[in-house]
Design a protein around this motif. Structure first.
Motif, PDB file in Angstrom:
ATOM      1  N   ILE A   1       0.865  -1.367  -0.116  1.00 28.51           N
ATOM      2  CA  ILE A   1       0.017   0.184  -0.025  1.00 28.51           C
ATOM      3  C   ILE A   1       0.913   1.027  -0.060  1.00 28.51           C
ATOM      4  O   ILE A   1       0.457   2.437   0.954  1.00 28.51           O
ATOM      5  CB  ILE A   1      -0.999   0.319   1.102  1.00 28.51           C
ATOM      6  CG1 ILE A   1      -0.410  -0.077   2.463  1.00 28.51           C
ATOM      7  CG2 ILE A   1      -2.065  -1.172   1.060  1.00 28.51           C
ATOM      8  CD1 ILE A   1      -0.796   0.432   3.771  1.00 28.51           C
ATOM      9  N   GLY A   2       2.454   1.345  -0.127  1.00 26.05           N
ATOM     10  CA  GLY A   2       3.103   2.474  -0.488  1.00 26.05           C
ATOM     11  C   GLY A   2       3.766   2.894   0.846  1.00 26.05           C
ATOM     12  O   GLY A   2       4.363   1.775   1.907  1.00 26.05           O
ATOM     13  N   ILE A   3       4.122   4.332   0.890  1.00 26.05           N
ATOM     14  CA  ILE A   3       4.338   4.726   1.653  1.00 26.05           C
ATOM     15  C   ILE A   3       3.493   5.336   2.157  1.00 26.05           C
ATOM     16  O   ILE A   3       3.527   7.163   1.886  1.00 26.05           O
ATOM     17  CB  ILE A   3       5.942   5.569   1.337  1.00 26.05           C
ATOM     18  CG1 ILE A   3       6.887   3.997   0.287  1.00 26.05           C
ATOM     19  CG2 ILE A   3       6.862   6.001   2.270  1.00 26.05           C
ATOM     20  CD1 ILE A   3       7.909   4.832  -0.788  1.00 26.05           C
ATOM     21  N   ALA A   4       4.196   6.713   3.812  1.00 30.21           N
ATOM     22  CA  ALA A   4       3.919   6.643   4.268  1.00 30.21           C
ATOM     23  C   ALA A   4       5.009   7.900   4.524  1.00 30.21           C
ATOM     24  O   ALA A   4       5.691   7.782   5.403  1.00 30.21           O
ATOM     25  CB  ALA A   4       3.066   6.221   5.728  1.00 30.21           C
ATOM     26  N   ALA A   5       4.666   8.866   4.022  1.00 30.10           N
ATOM     27  CA  ALA A   5       4.889  10.291   4.913  1.00 30.10           C
ATOM     28  C   ALA A   5       5.419  10.073   6.176  1.00 30.10           C
ATOM     29  O   ALA A   5       4.743   9.671   7.389  1.00 30.10           O
ATOM     30  CB  ALA A   5       5.243  12.249   4.105  1.00 30.10           C
ATOM     31  N   ASP A   6       6.736  11.140   6.610  1.00 34.02           N
ATOM     32  CA  ASP A   6       6.350  11.587   8.315  1.00 34.02           C
ATOM     33  C   ASP A   6       5.524  11.714   8.803  1.00 34.02           C
ATOM     34  O   ASP A   6       6.466  13.520   9.405  1.00 34.02           O
ATOM     35  CB  ASP A   6       8.149  11.469   8.755  1.00 34.02           C
ATOM     36  CG  ASP A   6       8.710  10.108   8.099  1.00 34.02           C
ATOM     37  OD1 ASP A   6       8.776   8.770   9.370  1.00 34.02           O
ATOM     38  OD2 ASP A   6      10.680  10.293   7.830  1.00 34.02           O
ATOM     39  N   THR A   7       4.514  12.231   8.475  1.00 36.08           N
ATOM     40  CA  THR A   7       3.425  13.196   9.291  1.00 36.08           C
ATOM     41  C   THR A   7       2.522  12.577   9.681  1.00 36.08           C
ATOM     42  O   THR A   7       2.131  11.370   9.796  1.00 36.08           O
ATOM     43  CB  THR A   7       3.061  14.244   8.146  1.00 36.08           C
ATOM     44  OG1 THR A   7       1.484  13.305   7.254  1.00 36.08           O
ATOM     45  CG2 THR A   7       3.720  14.575   7.282  1.00 36.08           C
ATOM     46  N   ARG A   8       2.044  13.014  11.042  1.00 37.96           N
ATOM     47  CA  ARG A   8       1.280  12.595  11.693  1.00 37.96           C
ATOM     48  C   ARG A   8      -0.358  11.879  10.883  1.00 37.96           C
ATOM     49  O   ARG A   8      -0.912  11.048  10.335  1.00 37.96           O
ATOM     50  CB  ARG A   8       0.492  13.127  12.613  1.00 37.96           C
ATOM     51  CG  ARG A   8       0.958  13.147  13.917  1.00 37.96           C
ATOM     52  CD  ARG A   8       0.613  13.668  15.456  1.00 37.96           C
ATOM     53  NE  ARG A   8       1.311  13.912  16.495  1.00 37.96           N
ATOM     54  CZ  ARG A   8       1.796  14.765  17.025  1.00 37.96           C
ATOM     55  NH1 ARG A   8       2.641  15.500  15.618  1.00 37.96           N
ATOM     56  NH2 ARG A   8       2.659  14.417  17.709  1.00 37.96           N
ATOM     57  N   GLU A   9      -0.632  12.898   9.781  1.00 35.25           N
ATOM     58  CA  GLU A   9      -1.665  12.693   8.918  1.00 35.25           C
ATOM     59  C   GLU A   9      -1.148  11.660   7.561  1.00 35.25           C
ATOM     60  O   GLU A   9      -2.217  10.959   7.717  1.00 35.25           O
ATOM     61  CB  GLU A   9      -2.232  14.309   7.978  1.00 35.25           C
ATOM     62  CG  GLU A   9      -2.616  15.248   9.407  1.00 35.25           C
ATOM     63  CD  GLU A   9      -1.235  16.119   9.869  1.00 35.25           C
ATOM     64  OE1 GLU A   9      -0.160  15.916   8.551  1.00 35.25           O
ATOM     65  OE2 GLU A   9      -1.579  16.686  10.998  1.00 35.25           O
ATOM     66  N   ALA A  10      -0.467  11.671   7.723  1.00 37.37           N
ATOM     67  CA  ALA A  10      -0.412  10.717   6.448  1.00 37.37           C
ATOM     68  C   ALA A  10       0.203   8.937   7.016  1.00 37.37           C
ATOM     69  O   ALA A  10      -0.404   8.332   6.635  1.00 37.37           O
ATOM     70  CB  ALA A  10       0.969  10.741   5.668  1.00 37.37           C
ATOM     71  N   THR A  11       0.366   9.184   8.155  1.00 42.35           N
ATOM     72  CA  THR A  11       0.869   7.647   9.220  1.00 42.35           C
ATOM     73  C   THR A  11      -0.818   7.202   9.437  1.00 42.35           C
ATOM     74  O   THR A  11      -0.790   6.216   9.634  1.00 42.35           O
ATOM     75  CB  THR A  11       1.813   7.664  10.205  1.00 42.35           C
ATOM     76  OG1 THR A  11       2.593   8.982   9.615  1.00 42.35           O
ATOM     77  CG2 THR A  11       1.232   6.994  10.737  1.00 42.35           C
TER      78      THR A  11
END
Length: 215
Positions: A50-60
């Motif tokens: 399902i890809g990569i989550a950026a290092d932010t609370r929202e993306a995580t």
């Protein structure tokens, strides 16, 4: 009748690029999702990247919620206690139950296990070797259990160590070795580079040797 579990595989980190992207300074290729997917396939699971989550609370939060639409979720990276590691707190924000968030072994100390809505979530370290070793120790048995298997762990053998191996630390150390058999005797040779970033060391080995602390 047990069915093949569908397992979401998520990587986290602003430093990650997908396979095929142009390399640039400060970036590394997301190898973890593919090595974990291969381990899942071998264990009988169906990986869904399902890809990569950026290092932010929202993306995580968005990516973890997406992963929970499947039977289980494996996350690599973001499980430690750094300023931009949001996995543990996001699990709790999503009403997840945290069972453990640290293990007494090397590599893999930050390994975390939780459930969200009763579905298992494995948050593994970002270092490639640590992620794969944690999969072997914790995720693989769970995936097999979900399919009704009773033999969950890899076979253990006694082997003669062909050279020196030292663990001067406080945690048990799982060392990659190459095991060969000569008649009735098994011999284990350590792989030279045991760095948790050296993915090639695992492909050169076929076993893990447990070295107790200060041994």
């Amino acid at each position: 009748v047990y069915r093949k579990p569908r397992v979401a595989v998520l990587a986290t980190g602003d430093e990650l690029l997908e396979v095929g992207a142009a390399p640039c300074p400060g970036k590394i290729i997301n190898s973890n999702s593919y090595s974990l997917a291969a381990q899942l396939l071998q264990a009988g699971g169906e990986p869904v990247l399902i890809g990569i989550a950026a290092d932010t609370r929202e993306a995580t939060r968005e990516k973890i919620a997406e992963g929970m639409q499947l039977d289980a979720l494996i996350i690599s990276g973001g499980a430690s206690v750094g300023d931009r590691d949001y996995v543990r707190e996001t699990i709790q924000e999503l009403q997840g139950k945290l069972y453990f968030s640290k293990v007494n072994m090397k590599p893999g100390k930050p390994a975390t296990f939780a459930t969200i809505g009763g579905k298992p979530v494995f948050a593994l370290p970002g270092n490639p070797v640590a992620a794969m070793v944690c999969f072997e120790m914790f995720v693989r048995p769970a995936i097999l259990k979900m399919q009704g298997h009773e033999q969950l762990m890899r076979p253990k053998i006694k082997a003669v160590l062909t050279g020196q191996a030292l663990n001067s630390g406080e945690r048990p150390h799982l060392v990659t070795v190459r095991v060969t058999s000569e008649g009735d005797i098994c011999k284990a040779s350590t792989i030279s580079n045991q760095s948790s970033a050296n993915l090639a060391s695992l492909t050169a080995g076929n076993g893990l040797l447990k070295l107790e602390p200060h041994s």
